[in-house]
Design a protein around this motif. Structure first.
Motif, PDB file in Angstrom:
ATOM      1  N   SER A 150       0.835  -1.195   0.000  1.00  0.00           N
ATOM      2  CA  SER A 150       0.000   0.000   0.000  1.00  0.00           C
ATOM      3  C   SER A 150       0.872   1.249   0.000  1.00  0.00           C
ATOM      4  N   ASP A 151       0.869   1.982  -1.104  1.00  0.00           N
ATOM      5  CA  ASP A 151       1.701   3.185  -1.211  1.00  0.00           C
ATOM      6  C   ASP A 151       1.339   4.201  -0.131  1.00  0.00           C
ATOM      7  N   HIS A 152       0.051   4.328   0.155  1.00  0.00           N
ATOM      8  CA  HIS A 152      -0.388   5.321   1.146  1.00  0.00           C
ATOM      9  C   HIS A 152       0.159   4.986   2.530  1.00  0.00           C
ATOM     10  N   LEU A 153       0.013   3.719   2.944  1.00  0.00           N
ATOM     11  CA  LEU A 153       0.483   3.325   4.266  1.00  0.00           C
ATOM     12  C   LEU A 153       2.015   3.332   4.347  1.00  0.00           C
ATOM     13  N   ILE A 154       2.675   2.963   3.249  1.00  0.00           N
ATOM     14  CA  ILE A 154       4.140   3.017   3.226  1.00  0.00           C
ATOM     15  C   ILE A 154       4.617   4.453   3.437  1.00  0.00           C
ATOM     16  N   HIS A 155       3.940   5.406   2.783  1.00  0.00           N
ATOM     17  CA  HIS A 155       4.293   6.821   2.961  1.00  0.00           C
ATOM     18  C   HIS A 155       4.113   7.246   4.415  1.00  0.00           C
ATOM     19  N   GLN A 156       3.006   6.822   5.036  1.00  0.00           N
ATOM     20  CA  GLN A 156       2.766   7.163   6.436  1.00  0.00           C
ATOM     21  C   GLN A 156       3.812   6.532   7.357  1.00  0.00           C
ATOM     22  N   ALA A 157       4.178   5.283   7.067  1.00  0.00           N
ATOM     23  CA  ALA A 157       5.170   4.598   7.896  1.00  0.00           C
ATOM     24  C   ALA A 157       6.517   5.309   7.813  1.00  0.00           C
ATOM     25  N   ARG A 158       6.902   5.721   6.619  1.00  0.00           N
ATOM     26  CA  ARG A 158       8.191   6.418   6.466  1.00  0.00           C
ATOM     27  C   ARG A 158       8.185   7.747   7.204  1.00  0.00           C
ATOM     28  N   LYS A 159       7.076   8.459   7.170  1.00  0.00           N
ATOM     29  CA  LYS A 159       6.975   9.717   7.914  1.00  0.00           C
ATOM     30  C   LYS A 159       7.114   9.462   9.410  1.00  0.00           C
ATOM     31  N   ALA A 160       6.465   8.378   9.887  1.00  0.00           N
ATOM     32  CA  ALA A 160       6.546   8.048  11.312  1.00  0.00           C
ATOM     33  C   ALA A 160       7.970   7.680  11.710  1.00  0.00           C
ATOM     34  N   ILE A 161       8.659   6.923  10.855  1.00  0.00           N
ATOM     35  CA  ILE A 161      10.047   6.541  11.135  1.00  0.00           C
ATOM     36  C   ILE A 161      10.929   7.789  11.251  1.00  0.00           C
ATOM     37  N   THR A 162      10.756   8.720  10.316  1.00  0.00           N
ATOM     38  CA  THR A 162      11.545   9.962  10.337  1.00  0.00           C
ATOM     39  C   THR A 162      11.269  10.757  11.609  1.00  0.00           C
ATOM     40  N   LEU A 163       9.986  10.826  11.990  1.00  0.00           N
ATOM     41  CA  LEU A 163       9.609  11.573  13.186  1.00  0.00           C
ATOM     42  C   LEU A 163      10.231  10.955  14.433  1.00  0.00           C
ATOM     43  N   ILE A 164      10.172   9.631  14.546  1.00  0.00           N
ATOM     44  CA  ILE A 164      10.735   8.956  15.725  1.00  0.00           C
ATOM     45  C   ILE A 164      12.240   9.161  15.785  1.00  0.00           C
ATOM     46  N   GLU A 165      12.914   9.036  14.642  1.00  0.00           N
ATOM     47  CA  GLU A 165      14.376   9.177  14.622  1.00  0.00           C
ATOM     48  C   GLU A 165      14.815  10.592  14.993  1.00  0.00           C
ATOM     49  N   ARG A 166      13.952  11.573  14.694  1.00  0.00           N
ATOM     50  CA  ARG A 166      14.313  12.961  14.999  1.00  0.00           C
ATOM     51  C   ARG A 166      14.013  13.347  16.438  1.00  0.00           C
ATOM     52  N   THR A 167      13.009  12.698  17.036  1.00  0.00           N
ATOM     53  CA  THR A 167      12.535  13.152  18.349  1.00  0.00           C
ATOM     54  C   THR A 167      12.991  12.294  19.522  1.00  0.00           C
ATOM     55  N   VAL A 168      13.351  11.044  19.260  1.00  0.00           N
ATOM     56  CA  VAL A 168      13.771  10.174  20.367  1.00  0.00           C
ATOM     57  C   VAL A 168      15.237  10.437  20.679  1.00  0.00           C
ATOM     58  N   PRO A 169      15.554  10.767  21.922  1.00  0.00           N
ATOM     59  CA  PRO A 169      16.962  11.055  22.289  1.00  0.00           C
ATOM     60  C   PRO A 169      17.874   9.861  21.990  1.00  0.00           C
TER      61      PRO A 169
END
Length: 357
Positions: free
Chosen positions: A329-348
């Motif tokens: 699912s392209d839509h869910l893959i896009h959402q998952a990648r956004k979530a991964i980027t967000l976690i990598e940026r915000t988790v110490p």
């Protein structure tokens, strides 16, 4: 070959042998019967009387799902041949040169008009497929098409070809004339005749968006057969569409009481639990769905979101990354990648693999 632990979905009305006897034959071979297609299905077998499920779309949806998951599609006659040890199909011909619609091939296999194994057919099936595609290209509806081809198969031997009359009626054209192929009509669906017919009526009601009738009939099947997990599962699905999440939760719990290893029921129950304010319960059932089906991409995605919402970013990150390797699912893959980027940026202390912290 059938046997333990194979799961066979019997779908639609069986006419050559009572469906209960087909189920007994499967059980004797160590296989398990279910009434509708699930993620655990290894084979979809369609009854020869299932033409009544074509117009509603119920059959087409199951055939498309089976094809997308590479689940073999058998007709009733071929299933019985297999159970009797007589299914010796020499399927070696690729279907690509015939340029037939993939969905059409599923319908032909479902009604024993062709034998298909691993996307290949017998050489003797090629003419049947060409005739079917000709009718389809001419706008013939699927019910008429199936009935016409069934009658063509039963026609006397000799040189003939499938054609259409001026009014669009399928006919057989011989060297010395034309033979009409009048359809025999659909078998009437008599509610209450038996549970299988009630289940079919529920499928038709669901596909035609008559959700109240679908609820009534699935509930009837659920109460009268206390061993079948599919009727309460389908009941839960319809109640979810009606946004009755409390009622759907009870239906999915009933399905799981009858079959604890039912990944879709765990997944849908998790949705209901989250909707009714129980994220820990939803998390538990998503984990059970993945324990039973490790490739269940939707369960991975929903569990990742729940883990993130419950402040467990490391668990969420692992699930999102795992999800990327399983989803289409392209839509869910896009959402998952956004979530991964967000976690990598915000988790110490979290950084991308292969980079310096």
């Amino acid at each position: 070959m059938l046997g333990a632990p194979k799961t066979v979905t019997l779908f639609g009305r069986f006419k050559l042998l009572p469906r209960a006897q087909v189920g007994q034959l499967l059980q004797a071979r160590g296989a398990r019967e279910v009434k509708d297609l699930t993620r655990t299905s290894d084979l979809l077998a369609v009854g020869s009387g299932a033409t009544n499920l074509i117009a509603s779309g119920a059959l087409g949806r199951r055939l498309s799902e089976a094809s997308s998951r590479q689940i073999p599609i058998y007709g009733e006659a071929r299933l019985l041949e297999m159970l009797e040890g007589r299914d010796e199909t020499d399927a070696t011909l690729d279907t690509a040169p015939l340029k037939a619609e993939p969905d059409l091939l599923g319908f032909l296999a479902a009604f024993d008009l062709i034998h298909m194994d691993g996307g290949k057919i017998r050489f003797s099936d090629a003419d049947m497929i060409r005739g079917a595609q000709q009718l389809r290209d001419s706008g013939t509806d699927l019910v008429t098409l199936i009935q016409a081809l069934q009658q063509r198969r039963q026609a006397p031997k000799g040189r003939h070809r499938l054609s259409l009359a001026a009014d669009g009626t399928p006919v057989l054209q011989w060297e010395d004339g034309v033979t009409t192929m009048t359809g025999q009509g659909l078998l009437p669906l008599t509610e209450g005749e038996d549970l299988d017919l009630a289940f079919e009526a529920a499928l038709e009601a669901e596909e035609s968006d008559d959700l109240r009738e679908a609820v009534r009939l699935y509930d009837l099947c659920t109460r009268h057969d206390r061993t079948d997990p599919i009727a309460p599962f389908n009941l839960g699905n319809v109640l979810m569409q009606m946004e009755d999440h409390a009622g759907a939760k009870l239906a999915f719990q009933r399905a799981l009481a009858r079959r604890p290893k039912f990944p879709e029921a765990h997944y849908n129950l998790a949705i209901c639990l989250e909707k009714t304010g129980d994220p820990p319960g939803a998390t538990d059932h998503l984990k059970q769905a993945l324990d039973q089906d490790p490739d269940y991409a939707e369960a991975m995605f929903n569990l990742a979101q729940l883990e993130l919402a419950q402040d467990r970013p490391e668990a969420a990150l692992s699930l999102f990354r795992r999800f990327l390797g399983h989803s289409s699912s392209d839509h869910l893959i896009h959402q998952a990648r956004k979530a991964i980027t967000l976690i990598e940026r915000t988790v110490p202390g979290r950084h991308r693999p292969g980079t310096k912290g």
